[in-house]
Scaffold this active site. Structure first.
Site, PDB file in Angstrom:
ATOM      1  N   SER A  75       1.290  -1.210  -0.230  1.00  0.00           N
ATOM      2  CA  SER A  75       0.242  -0.460  -0.267  1.00  0.00           C
ATOM      3  C   SER A  75       0.835   0.998   0.149  1.00  0.00           C
ATOM      4  CB  SER A  75      -0.516   0.319   1.020  1.00  0.00           C
ATOM      5  OG  SER A  75      -1.789  -1.148   1.514  1.00  0.00           O
ATOM      6  N   HIS A  89      -4.109  -0.436  -3.981  1.00  0.00           N
ATOM      7  CA  HIS A  89      -3.541  -1.739  -4.691  1.00  0.00           C
ATOM      8  C   HIS A  89      -3.757  -1.240  -6.695  1.00  0.00           C
ATOM      9  CE1 HIS A  89      -1.816  -3.306  -1.091  1.00  0.00           C
ATOM     10  NE2 HIS A  89      -3.419  -2.817  -0.665  1.00  0.00           N
ATOM     11  N   HIS A 145      -5.267  -9.872  -0.406  1.00  0.00           N
ATOM     12  CA  HIS A 145      -5.478 -10.366   0.965  1.00  0.00           C
ATOM     13  C   HIS A 145      -6.126 -10.990   1.085  1.00  0.00           C
ATOM     14  CE1 HIS A 145      -3.948  -5.814   0.097  1.00  0.00           C
ATOM     15  NE2 HIS A 145      -3.226  -6.651   1.199  1.00  0.00           N
ATOM     16  N   TYR A 175      -7.987 -10.708   3.701  1.00  0.00           N
ATOM     17  CA  TYR A 175      -9.473 -10.290   4.274  1.00  0.00           C
ATOM     18  C   TYR A 175     -10.481  -9.836   3.060  1.00  0.00           C
ATOM     19  CZ  TYR A 175      -7.014  -5.980   3.100  1.00  0.00           C
ATOM     20  OH  TYR A 175      -6.665  -5.093   2.761  1.00  0.00           O
ATOM     21  N   GLU A 176     -10.093 -10.596   2.088  1.00  0.00           N
ATOM     22  CA  GLU A 176     -10.801  -9.761   0.109  1.00  0.00           C
ATOM     23  C   GLU A 176     -12.092 -11.633   0.451  1.00  0.00           C
ATOM     24  OE1 GLU A 176      -9.045  -7.453  -3.405  1.00  0.00           O
ATOM     25  OE2 GLU A 176      -7.282  -7.960  -1.512  1.00  0.00           O
ATOM     26  N   ALA A 207       3.100  -2.121   3.568  1.00  0.00           N
ATOM     27  CA  ALA A 207       2.447  -1.337   4.899  1.00  0.00           C
ATOM     28  C   ALA A 207       2.594  -1.909   5.896  1.00  0.00           C
ATOM     29  CB  ALA A 207       1.259  -0.092   4.513  1.00  0.00           C
ATOM     30  N   MET A 254      -1.003  -6.965   6.872  1.00  0.00           N
ATOM     31  CA  MET A 254      -2.753  -7.764   7.180  1.00  0.00           C
ATOM     32  C   MET A 254      -2.054  -8.601   5.450  1.00  0.00           C
ATOM     33  SD  MET A 254      -5.441  -5.246   7.088  1.00  0.00           S
ATOM     34  CE  MET A 254      -5.218  -4.242   8.489  1.00  0.00           C
ATOM     35  N   SER A 255      -0.464  -8.507   5.467  1.00  0.00           N
ATOM     36  CA  SER A 255      -0.171  -9.608   4.292  1.00  0.00           C
ATOM     37  C   SER A 255       0.841 -10.332   4.354  1.00  0.00           C
ATOM     38  CB  SER A 255       0.033  -8.557   3.092  1.00  0.00           C
ATOM     39  OG  SER A 255       1.305  -7.848   3.736  1.00  0.00           O
ATOM     40  N   ASN A 271       2.433   3.764  10.324  1.00  0.00           N
ATOM     41  CA  ASN A 271       1.796   4.546  12.045  1.00  0.00           C
ATOM     42  C   ASN A 271       2.279   3.919  12.184  1.00  0.00           C
ATOM     43  OD1 ASN A 271       0.180   2.266  10.137  1.00  0.00           O
ATOM     44  ND2 ASN A 271      -0.436   2.420  12.368  1.00  0.00           N
ATOM     45  N   HIS A 315      -6.440   3.857   6.606  1.00  0.00           N
ATOM     46  CA  HIS A 315      -5.867   3.339   5.641  1.00  0.00           C
ATOM     47  C   HIS A 315      -5.447   4.748   4.815  1.00  0.00           C
ATOM     48  CE1 HIS A 315      -5.255   0.801   2.443  1.00  0.00           C
ATOM     49  NE2 HIS A 315      -6.001   1.283   1.272  1.00  0.00           N
TER      50      HIS A 315
HETATM   51  N1  HPA Z   1      -2.493  -2.897  11.238  1.00  0.00           N
HETATM   52  C1  HPA Z   1      -2.529  -3.791  10.648  1.00  0.00           C
HETATM   53  N2  HPA Z   1      -1.829  -3.467   9.195  1.00  0.00           N
HETATM   54  C2  HPA Z   1      -1.192  -2.298   8.920  1.00  0.00           C
HETATM   55  C3  HPA Z   1      -1.375  -0.931   9.854  1.00  0.00           C
HETATM   56  C4  HPA Z   1      -1.538  -1.349  11.116  1.00  0.00           C
HETATM   57  O1  HPA Z   1      -1.176  -0.913  11.967  1.00  0.00           O
HETATM   58  N3  HPA Z   1      -0.750  -0.157   9.238  1.00  0.00           N
HETATM   59  C5  HPA Z   1      -0.209  -0.203   7.673  1.00  0.00           C
HETATM   60  N4  HPA Z   1      -1.559  -1.925   7.658  1.00  0.00           N
END
Ligand code: HPA
Length: 273
Positions: free
Chosen positions: A31, A62, A84, A86-87, A114, A204-205, A228, A240
């Site tokens: 991302s 994406h 992903h 989650y999709e 990310a 998440m990947s 973050n 996001h």
């Molecule tokens: N948590 C999970 N996935 C992420 C985060 C997060 O804080 N930041 C970017 N992808």
């Protein structure tokens, strides 16, 4: 042959028809990191939906195209956008492209993502080389009979990333990536728990891709862009949009790191003669 491997073979056939076979290193962009494709010389770009058998992504940021070309003289294939779990995709679908790259004769993959940071001192954006992971996704991409490598991340390729960072005077932290299912960000309690067992970043990947790549015979390197501080460490709510924006802020550094690292990585993957 299992249905999963038949689908991999079919995708490898389509990828060969698009010229992927000449590439040596694959790159998966996370991302906000898609701008790296601008560094690919002589590129051709193929939308995922034009490639028979390749699952496509609907997540903003994406884009969903495959870019072929050269970086520093190395022929690469770049996945700009990934799918992903989650999709709703299965672990086998999420990793089909990676396995197909191996069937096309590629030797290494660089996975990027990310991620949320669990170390307060790592002010976003911070680049982190993944040295190991914890798979908390409750899924495995491995096939019956495939033993998981103890640690899929290749130490020599990791050192190539370190050397590239050093050469360009970029800060590159090292850490353990916890892969969660998503799509929601974690709760502060979940983040305290992840910190307690030694995770440095969460996302998440990547974990399934790394496992499948290793099982398919590719060497694996991976970089997180910490966009973050994770929930409960960050002062406010996560979004996001913030992840995308901070990813873009890191883009210059991230692109430099990869540009410098790819020839080093390709050099390590030459067949021994
Ligand atoms: N948590 C999970 N996935 C992420 C985060 C997060 O804080 N930041 C970017 N992808």
């Amino acid at each position: 042959m299992s249905a999963t491997l038949e689908r991999v073979e079919r995708l490898a056939d389509s990828l060969r028809a698009h010229g992927v076979e000449g590439a040596r290193v694959a790159l998966v962009l996370g991302s906000g990191l898609g701008a790296f494709v601008e560094r690919v010389a002589g590129s051709t770009s193929i939308p995922y939906d034009a490639i028979d058998g390749l699952p496509g992504s609907a997540v903003p940021g994406h884009a969903g195209r495959l870019v072929l070309g050269e970086v520093g003289g190395v022929r690469v294939v770049v996945q700009q956008g990934r799918v992903h779990l989650y999709e709703g995709w299965s672990a086998h679908e999420v990793t089909r492209a990676i396995r197909a790259f191996a069937r096309c004769g590629l030797r290494a993959v660089v996975l990027t993502n990310a991620a949320g940071g669990l170390r307060r001192a790592w002010t976003p954006p911070t680049l982190m080389r993944i040295t190991d992971h914890v798979n908390l996704q409750g899924r495995t991409p491995l096939l019956p009979g495939e033993g998981a490598a103890a640690n899929p991340y290749d130490e020599a390729l990791g050192r190539a990333l370190d050397d590239a960072a050093h050469a360009r005077r970029l800060r590159l932290e090292h850490g353990v990536y916890a892969g969660v299912l998503g799509p929601s960000y974690e709760t502060p309690a979940e983040i305290r728990w992840l910190s307690s067992f030694g995770a440095d970043a969460v996302g998440m990947s990547t974990v399934c891709e790394a496992q499948a790549a290793r099982a398919a015979g590719l060497r694996v390197a991976a970089v997180s862009c910490i966009t973050n501080l994770a929930a409960g460490i960050a002062p406010g709510p996560l979004s996001h949009e913030e992840v995308m924006e901070v990813g873009r802020q890191a883009s210059q550094r991230f692109c430099e790191l990869l540009e410098e690292a790819l020839p080093r990585i390709a050099g390590l993957c030459e067949p021994v003669t």
